[in-house]
Design a protein around this motif. Structure first.
Motif, mmCIF file in Angstrom:
data_model
loop_
_atom_site.group_PDB
_atom_site.id
_atom_site.type_symbol
_atom_site.label_atom_id
_atom_site.label_comp_id
_atom_site.label_asym_id
_atom_site.label_seq_id
_atom_site.Cartn_x
_atom_site.Cartn_y
_atom_site.Cartn_z
ATOM 1 N N ARG A 33 0.780 -1.022 -0.091
ATOM 2 C CA ARG A 33 -0.046 -0.157 0.147
ATOM 3 C C ARG A 33 0.849 1.424 -0.066
ATOM 4 O O ARG A 33 2.116 1.174 0.461
ATOM 5 C CB ARG A 33 -1.019 0.126 1.538
ATOM 6 C CG ARG A 33 -1.851 -1.069 1.329
ATOM 7 C CD ARG A 33 -2.933 -0.883 2.288
ATOM 8 N NE ARG A 33 -4.054 -1.955 2.622
ATOM 9 C CZ ARG A 33 -5.048 -1.990 3.095
ATOM 10 N NH1 ARG A 33 -5.221 -0.764 3.757
ATOM 11 N NH2 ARG A 33 -5.837 -2.905 3.276
ATOM 12 N N PRO A 34 0.248 2.194 -0.521
ATOM 13 C CA PRO A 34 1.450 3.598 -0.358
ATOM 14 C C PRO A 34 1.773 3.888 0.970
ATOM 15 O O PRO A 34 0.699 3.544 1.839
ATOM 16 C CB PRO A 34 -0.127 4.682 -0.942
ATOM 17 C CG PRO A 34 -0.631 3.794 -1.686
ATOM 18 C CD PRO A 34 -0.981 2.797 -1.186
ATOM 19 N N GLU A 37 -0.988 5.960 3.422
ATOM 20 C CA GLU A 37 -1.860 5.006 3.837
ATOM 21 C C GLU A 37 -1.521 4.133 4.878
ATOM 22 O O GLU A 37 -2.180 4.119 5.817
ATOM 23 C CB GLU A 37 -2.714 4.206 2.619
ATOM 24 C CG GLU A 37 -3.857 3.516 3.089
ATOM 25 C CD GLU A 37 -4.236 2.524 1.892
ATOM 26 O OE1 GLU A 37 -5.127 1.676 2.094
ATOM 27 O OE2 GLU A 37 -3.825 2.769 0.621
ATOM 28 N N GLU A 155 -3.120 10.406 2.142
ATOM 29 C CA GLU A 155 -3.167 9.173 1.150
ATOM 30 C C GLU A 155 -4.073 9.313 -0.186
ATOM 31 O O GLU A 155 -3.879 8.581 -1.223
ATOM 32 C CB GLU A 155 -3.661 7.809 1.953
ATOM 33 C CG GLU A 155 -5.068 8.157 2.638
ATOM 34 C CD GLU A 155 -5.699 6.902 3.732
ATOM 35 O OE1 GLU A 155 -6.344 6.421 3.028
ATOM 36 O OE2 GLU A 155 -5.146 6.866 4.658
ATOM 37 N N GLU A 156 -4.563 10.516 -0.321
ATOM 38 C CA GLU A 156 -5.669 10.755 -1.238
ATOM 39 C C GLU A 156 -4.652 11.122 -2.352
ATOM 40 O O GLU A 156 -5.009 10.622 -3.638
ATOM 41 C CB GLU A 156 -6.572 11.611 -0.889
ATOM 42 C CG GLU A 156 -7.612 12.084 -2.067
ATOM 43 C CD GLU A 156 -8.573 13.269 -1.808
ATOM 44 O OE1 GLU A 156 -9.391 13.660 -2.877
ATOM 45 O OE2 GLU A 156 -8.827 13.603 -0.603
ATOM 46 N N ASN A 157 -3.952 11.930 -2.158
ATOM 47 C CA ASN A 157 -2.989 12.603 -3.403
ATOM 48 C C ASN A 157 -1.707 11.966 -3.468
ATOM 49 O O ASN A 157 -1.051 11.963 -4.677
ATOM 50 C CB ASN A 157 -2.881 14.099 -3.274
ATOM 51 C CG ASN A 157 -4.204 14.801 -3.248
ATOM 52 O OD1 ASN A 157 -4.526 15.375 -2.123
ATOM 53 N ND2 ASN A 157 -4.844 14.843 -4.197
ATOM 54 N N ARG A 159 0.037 8.354 -3.728
ATOM 55 C CA ARG A 159 -0.197 6.772 -3.721
ATOM 56 C C ARG A 159 1.082 5.990 -4.130
ATOM 57 O O ARG A 159 0.846 4.978 -4.511
ATOM 58 C CB ARG A 159 -1.124 6.511 -5.070
ATOM 59 C CG ARG A 159 -2.614 7.415 -4.990
ATOM 60 C CD ARG A 159 -3.169 7.100 -3.585
ATOM 61 N NE ARG A 159 -3.642 5.723 -3.425
ATOM 62 C CZ ARG A 159 -4.098 5.033 -2.470
ATOM 63 N NH1 ARG A 159 -4.162 5.857 -1.293
ATOM 64 N NH2 ARG A 159 -4.406 3.928 -2.236
ATOM 65 N N TYR A 164 5.690 12.279 0.922
ATOM 66 C CA TYR A 164 4.713 12.158 2.198
ATOM 67 C C TYR A 164 5.176 12.846 3.395
ATOM 68 O O TYR A 164 4.528 13.473 3.938
ATOM 69 C CB TYR A 164 4.659 10.583 2.597
ATOM 70 C CG TYR A 164 6.011 10.044 3.098
ATOM 71 C CD1 TYR A 164 6.161 10.070 4.452
ATOM 72 C CD2 TYR A 164 6.956 9.338 2.190
ATOM 73 C CE1 TYR A 164 7.669 9.574 4.736
ATOM 74 C CE2 TYR A 164 8.062 9.090 2.646
ATOM 75 C CZ TYR A 164 8.552 8.942 3.902
ATOM 76 O OH TYR A 164 9.706 8.718 4.437
#
Length: 282
Positions: A33-34, A37, A155-157, A159, A164
């Motif tokens: 997962r990113p 996230e 986590e929306e923008n 990925r 981060y």
């Protein structure tokens, strides 16, 4: 995730932290997962008042390092974010956290490559143990629990694995202060960051998304045009060694309005043709 690094880090934390703690681990090989996230998921499970976001490829060299963090937060109640590397200025120019300017960059970290060679990167013009900044590098991110009410990882923008730290810092400092702490030594086992297309593309998107809120700075002169010019040139030189597509090179030049600065023109040539001009490595 490197399982060997992780086991060594667990032992290292147990031997050096000097405080009660918990370790929350995400195996990204088992479930990819990113990173934004993943950090949000793990934060939702955390129990203690201070949260430390790290990767497994580090080693703490300072004994009782958690005491230094607790003291820094206690003495600076408006500070919600602490790192060991960061800058006082986040430019409009698409870039990483560093500016290349000694008056703006603050850092204390050891790097060890696969051959065992160690480099100590230390930048601290003020000589302070606690230095206010506007962003911190992702190698070591520590926050108060209360920060989560005003900022989380995006986590929306975001990925992938990049941006981060810059994005999180960007949102945290709208509500809290940030700082670099110089009494915690960390060894980072790395071969250096990759600033190729995989980094450049999300970097361009992020700066486009938040360009109207940049620059962001701890300094009163937050719109210092000379800083932007110097930062553009620093990153032109820094990126000239990277493998970046022609399309993305032109996007970066346009995004940073680099062609408008005649002083940057020689470095644009270096950025576009650097590998060709220097020839193959011996």
């Amino acid at each position: 995730m490197n399982a060997s690094f992780l086991e060594k880090l667990k032992i290292n934390i147990r031997e050096t932290i000097g405080n009660e703690y918990e370790i929350l681990v995400w195996d990204n090989l088992a479930e990819q997962r990113p990173i934004a996230e993943v950090y949000n998921i793990l934060a939702s499970r955390a129990r203690y008042p201070y949260w430390c976001f790290i990767h497994e490829d580090i080693r703490f060299e300072t004994m009782n390092w958690a005491d230094n963090l607790r003291k820094a937060f206690a003495e600076n109640p408006g500070t919600g974010l602490i790192g060991i590397a960061g800058a006082k200025y986040k430019s409009k120019t698409p870039s990483g956290w560093s500016t290349g300017l000694k008056e703006l960059d603050y850092c204390n970290i050891y790097h060890q490559d696969q051959n065992g060679l160690t480099q100590h990167i230390y930048m601290n013009l003020s000589k302070n143990v606690f230095e206010p900044v506007t962003n911190v590098d992702g190698v070591f991110i520590v926050v108060r629990r209360e920060v989560w009410n005003s900022a989380q990882f995006n986590e929306e923008n975001l990925r992938g694995f990049h941006l981060y730290d810059i994005d999180f810092s960007f949102h945290v400092v709208k509500h809290w202060k940030a700082a670099v702490l110089f009494n915690i030594d960390i060894m980072h086992f790395t071969q250096g960051g990759n600033y190729g297309d995989a980094w450049l593309e999300p970097t361009l998107r992020w700066h486009s998304l938040f360009s109207n809120q940049l620059p962001q700075s701890t300094e009163k002169d937050s719109a210092n045009k000379s800083w932007e010019k110097k930062i553009r040139i620093f990153w032109l030189k820094r990126l000239s060694d990277e493998k970046i597509s022609w399309k993305n090179k032109w996007k970066w030049i346009q995004a940073g309005k680099t062609l408008l600065d005649p002083m940057a023109w020689p470095f644009i040539v270096l950025f576009l043709f650097g590998k060709t001009l220097r020839g193959p490595k011996p």
